[in-house]
Design a protein around this motif. Structure first.
Motif, mmCIF file in Angstrom:
data_model
loop_
_atom_site.group_PDB
_atom_site.id
_atom_site.type_symbol
_atom_site.label_atom_id
_atom_site.label_comp_id
_atom_site.label_asym_id
_atom_site.label_seq_id
_atom_site.Cartn_x
_atom_site.Cartn_y
_atom_site.Cartn_z
ATOM 1 N N VAL A 69 -9.864 8.359 -24.152
ATOM 2 C CA VAL A 69 -9.895 9.644 -24.867
ATOM 3 C C VAL A 69 -10.675 9.511 -26.167
ATOM 4 O O VAL A 69 -11.551 10.334 -26.484
ATOM 5 N N GLY A 70 -10.376 8.466 -26.936
ATOM 6 C CA GLY A 70 -11.104 8.249 -28.182
ATOM 7 C C GLY A 70 -12.574 7.986 -27.940
ATOM 8 O O GLY A 70 -13.446 8.485 -28.667
ATOM 9 N N GLY A 71 -12.871 7.194 -26.903
ATOM 10 C CA GLY A 71 -14.261 6.906 -26.560
ATOM 11 C C GLY A 71 -15.013 8.167 -26.166
ATOM 12 O O GLY A 71 -16.194 8.328 -26.496
ATOM 13 N N PHE A 72 -14.327 9.058 -25.458
ATOM 14 C CA PHE A 72 -14.924 10.336 -25.072
ATOM 15 C C PHE A 72 -15.342 11.130 -26.318
ATOM 16 O O PHE A 72 -16.462 11.643 -26.395
ATOM 17 N N ILE A 73 -14.451 11.206 -27.302
ATOM 18 C CA ILE A 73 -14.770 11.942 -28.528
ATOM 19 C C ILE A 73 -15.926 11.274 -29.274
ATOM 20 O O ILE A 73 -16.855 11.937 -29.742
ATOM 21 N N ALA A 74 -15.877 9.945 -29.375
ATOM 22 C CA ALA A 74 -16.955 9.217 -30.054
ATOM 23 C C ALA A 74 -18.288 9.459 -29.368
ATOM 24 O O ALA A 74 -19.325 9.610 -30.023
ATOM 25 N N SER A 75 -18.268 9.493 -28.044
ATOM 26 C CA SER A 75 -19.497 9.690 -27.276
ATOM 27 C C SER A 75 -20.010 11.123 -27.393
ATOM 28 O O SER A 75 -21.219 11.351 -27.552
ATOM 29 N N ILE A 76 -19.121 12.091 -27.325
ATOM 30 C CA ILE A 76 -19.509 13.501 -27.436
ATOM 31 C C ILE A 76 -20.196 13.790 -28.772
ATOM 32 O O ILE A 76 -21.179 14.529 -28.855
ATOM 33 N N PHE A 77 -19.668 13.186 -29.842
ATOM 34 C CA PHE A 77 -20.217 13.422 -31.177
ATOM 35 C C PHE A 77 -21.293 12.402 -31.565
ATOM 36 O O PHE A 77 -21.747 12.381 -32.713
ATOM 37 N N HIS A 78 -21.677 11.530 -30.621
ATOM 38 C CA HIS A 78 -22.751 10.547 -30.838
ATOM 39 C C HIS A 78 -22.494 9.686 -32.069
ATOM 40 O O HIS A 78 -23.396 9.409 -32.862
ATOM 41 N N LEU A 79 -21.258 9.226 -32.219
ATOM 42 C CA LEU A 79 -20.942 8.344 -33.339
ATOM 43 C C LEU A 79 -21.634 7.001 -33.155
ATOM 44 O O LEU A 79 -21.682 6.463 -32.053
ATOM 45 N N ALA A 80 -22.171 6.457 -34.230
ATOM 46 C CA ALA A 80 -22.869 5.176 -34.163
ATOM 47 C C ALA A 80 -22.740 4.462 -35.496
ATOM 48 O O ALA A 80 -22.979 5.048 -36.555
ATOM 49 N N ALA A 81 -22.370 3.178 -35.451
ATOM 50 C CA ALA A 81 -22.169 2.381 -36.660
ATOM 51 C C ALA A 81 -23.487 1.864 -37.200
ATOM 52 O O ALA A 81 -24.490 1.777 -36.487
ATOM 53 N N THR A 82 -23.465 1.488 -38.472
ATOM 54 C CA THR A 82 -24.643 0.858 -39.083
ATOM 55 C C THR A 82 -24.638 -0.652 -38.886
ATOM 56 O O THR A 82 -25.586 -1.330 -39.282
ATOM 57 N N GLY A 83 -23.561 -1.193 -38.309
ATOM 58 C CA GLY A 83 -23.468 -2.635 -38.113
ATOM 59 C C GLY A 83 -22.609 -2.958 -36.915
ATOM 60 O O GLY A 83 -22.464 -2.150 -36.000
ATOM 61 N N MET A 84 -21.967 -4.140 -36.917
ATOM 62 C CA MET A 84 -21.180 -4.588 -35.772
ATOM 63 C C MET A 84 -20.061 -5.508 -36.238
ATOM 64 O O MET A 84 -20.005 -5.897 -37.403
ATOM 65 N N ALA A 85 -19.153 -5.811 -35.312
ATOM 66 C CA ALA A 85 -18.144 -6.863 -35.438
ATOM 67 C C ALA A 85 -16.947 -6.526 -36.311
ATOM 68 O O ALA A 85 -15.983 -7.278 -36.318
ATOM 69 N N ILE A 86 -16.973 -5.422 -37.063
ATOM 70 C CA ILE A 86 -15.743 -4.977 -37.719
ATOM 71 C C ILE A 86 -15.379 -3.611 -37.159
ATOM 72 O O ILE A 86 -16.249 -2.792 -36.868
ATOM 73 N N THR A 87 -14.085 -3.382 -36.983
ATOM 74 C CA THR A 87 -13.627 -2.202 -36.256
ATOM 75 C C THR A 87 -12.387 -1.600 -36.912
ATOM 76 O O THR A 87 -11.833 -2.143 -37.865
ATOM 77 N N VAL A 88 -11.968 -0.474 -36.387
ATOM 78 C CA VAL A 88 -10.776 0.270 -36.792
ATOM 79 C C VAL A 88 -10.785 0.474 -38.308
ATOM 80 O O VAL A 88 -11.739 1.035 -38.838
ATOM 81 N N ILE A 89 -9.777 -0.012 -39.056
ATOM 82 C CA ILE A 89 -9.724 0.270 -40.494
ATOM 83 C C ILE A 89 -10.900 -0.356 -41.254
ATOM 84 O O ILE A 89 -11.605 0.342 -41.987
#
Length: 472
Positions: free
Chosen positions: A403-423
């Motif tokens: 469900v969360g991935g669906f929302i992230a994908s619909i809104f084309h969310l994209a990070a400026t980096g990698m390897a750190i997540t959530v908070i």
């Protein structure tokens, strides 16, 4: 402490005694043990030991999760009981003998890329901060516009954000030489040769402002700025070549001939054969990845958000490092991060639901800290210590991740980096995306929490797991 000493004794007894330990080490959160006979391990007894947050086999190692800080103290107490610790490299080398060819290959791939991730994390944070500081809304609060930003300040931020990716082949080749037993300094030099300013810049060739050199009338040669696979295979083959040469070159000439021949042969292969072949393969992988991420109706988010933590359980998730590095290098953003963050947040929420719902004091003491760990980006305690043990919470977490991935994908969310997540991952979304990033994660957490609370756990399951464990 006497308490930790008793825990150490219980651990040794539960895994079959001192004589069953081939080697043991620890990482930031886990004891990593190689045993002679897996059948001698009493899994139920291990899981019931105080402070143990989970235990499982992965990559050929029996791993017992204690958590940051605690694992160091337990490790020290085990050593005091007369068992000599091994280096993490020794345990890894033993583990490499375990698993099929694919699993061993992915493990090796991970060994090369994991050491360079911290610098890429820092680069991503620099990108996020630069994006925040140059937002029109932030500048307006300071009474400024984009024209008021000092060119020298922008140059300074460019040095911070561009260096790691401009010289990425040097980092990858260095790490590959280190992993495969070569001299890391030769890896650094070979990586720098791949991005030598004398070669046409890869970015300039891509935008049409420069053209490849043509060698031997048909081989296109360019610099490999930002490339990963050419440097990886140059490092792999180069390290093995260096080791082979050292066995054959007379000792008196080793200092001169071995590095000379290694550099000459490998840069020739790198520019004329390895580079062109694997750079083309990289392009195919990138196009395939972006195709999946661009699928309509949030399909990519649903699939990746659901499957990611299953892949983490299998231990072959290091392959995503390569994909994320490629996305960042080629597109400047990382859409994978937003999706997998939701998958991790959902597992944390499922674990939290178990911790809040159970009346069992030990499970509550295990689940609540494990959920916090997941919200900080480390899901193993939650997955192996709680969710997988009762299975339904894990499944509810997978649904929440979808469900969360669906929302992230619909809104084309994209990070400026990698390897750190959530908070901690919020630092990679310090721009107009931050509210949507928070929304996607909260949705993943809410779905996983509610489903787990309603359908995923009750204390009867605790008794069923105890009964199943005692019957094994």
């Amino acid at each position: 402490m006497a308490e930790n000493r008793e825990i150490a004794k219980e651990v040794i007894e539960a895994i079959g005694g001192k004589e069953n330990i081939a080697s043991f080490a620890h990482c930031a959160t886990r004891l990593r043990i190689m045993v002679h006979d897996k059948e001698k391990i009493n899994q139920k007894k291990v899981e019931e030991i105080d402070k143990v947050k989970g235990a499982f086999f992965n990559s050929g190692q029996y791993q017992i999760i204690f958590g940051t800080g605690t694992v160091n103290r337990i490790f020290d107490e085990v050593e005091k009981l007369g068992i000599t610790g091994s280096s993490k490299e020794d345990v890894k080398n033993e583990a490499k003998k375990e698993g099929n060819v694919f699993q061993r290959s992915i493990r090796t791939f991970g060994d090369v890329f994991v050491p360079i991730i911290p610098v890429l994390v820092a680069t991503g944070l620099f990108m996020g901060l630069r994006g925040l500081l140059t937002q029109p809304q932030i500048l307006a609060l300071l009474g400024m516009t984009a024209k008021d930003i000092s060119p020298n300040f922008l140059l300074f931020t460019q040095v911070l954000t561009d260096t790691a990716f401009a010289f990425l082949p040097a980092l990858v080749a260095w790490s590959a030489f280190r992993v495969f037993g070569g001299s890391p300094v030769l890896g650094i030099v070979l990586g720098l040769m791949l991005v030598n300013p004398a070669l046409p810049n890869a970015y300039s060739v891509a935008d049409g402002s420069a053209h490849p050199l043509t060698m031997l009338g048909f081989i296109p040669v360019v610099g490999y700025q930002g490339s990963v696979l050419p440097a990886f295979f140059v490092g792999l083959i180069g390290a093995k070549l260096e080791r082979a040469l050292r066995k054959r070159v007379p000792e008196a000439l080793d200092l001169i001939l071995t590095p000379f021949l290694t550099l000459l042969i490998m840069i020739t292969l790198g520019l004329f054969a390895i580079g062109p072949v694997f750079h083309s393969f990289e392009e195919w992988v990138l196009h395939g990845t972006t195709f999946v991420l661009d699928l309509p109706f949030g399909i990519a988010g649903i699939v990746i958000g659901f499957l990611h933590q299953i892949i983490v359980v299998t231990g072959v998730h290091h392959i995503f490092n390569f994909l994320e590095i490629q996305l960042l290098e080629k597109t400047g953003v990382n859409a994978f991060n937003a999706i997998i963050t939701c998958a991790m947040a959902a597992q944390g929420a499922a674990c939290l639901a178990v911790g809040l719902k159970t009346k069992n004091a030990k499970l509550k003491a295990l689940a609540l800290p494990s959920s916090l760990s997941a919200f900080l980006g480390i899901t193993e305690p939650a997955i192996f210590g709680v969710n997988l043990r009762y299975m339904k919470p894990f499944v509810m977490g997978l649904i929440g991740g979808a469900v969360g991935g669906f929302i992230a994908s619909i809104f084309h969310l994209a990070a400026t980096g990698m390897a750190i997540t959530v908070i901690p991952g919020t630092l990679l979304y310090m721009n107009h995306q931050l509210p949507l990033y928070i929304l996607a994660n909260l949705a993943a957490m809410a779905v996983a929490f509610v489903l787990t609370w309603m359908f995923g756990y009750n204390d009867k399951m605790l008794e069923e797991v105890k009964t199943a464990g005692s019957s094994n």
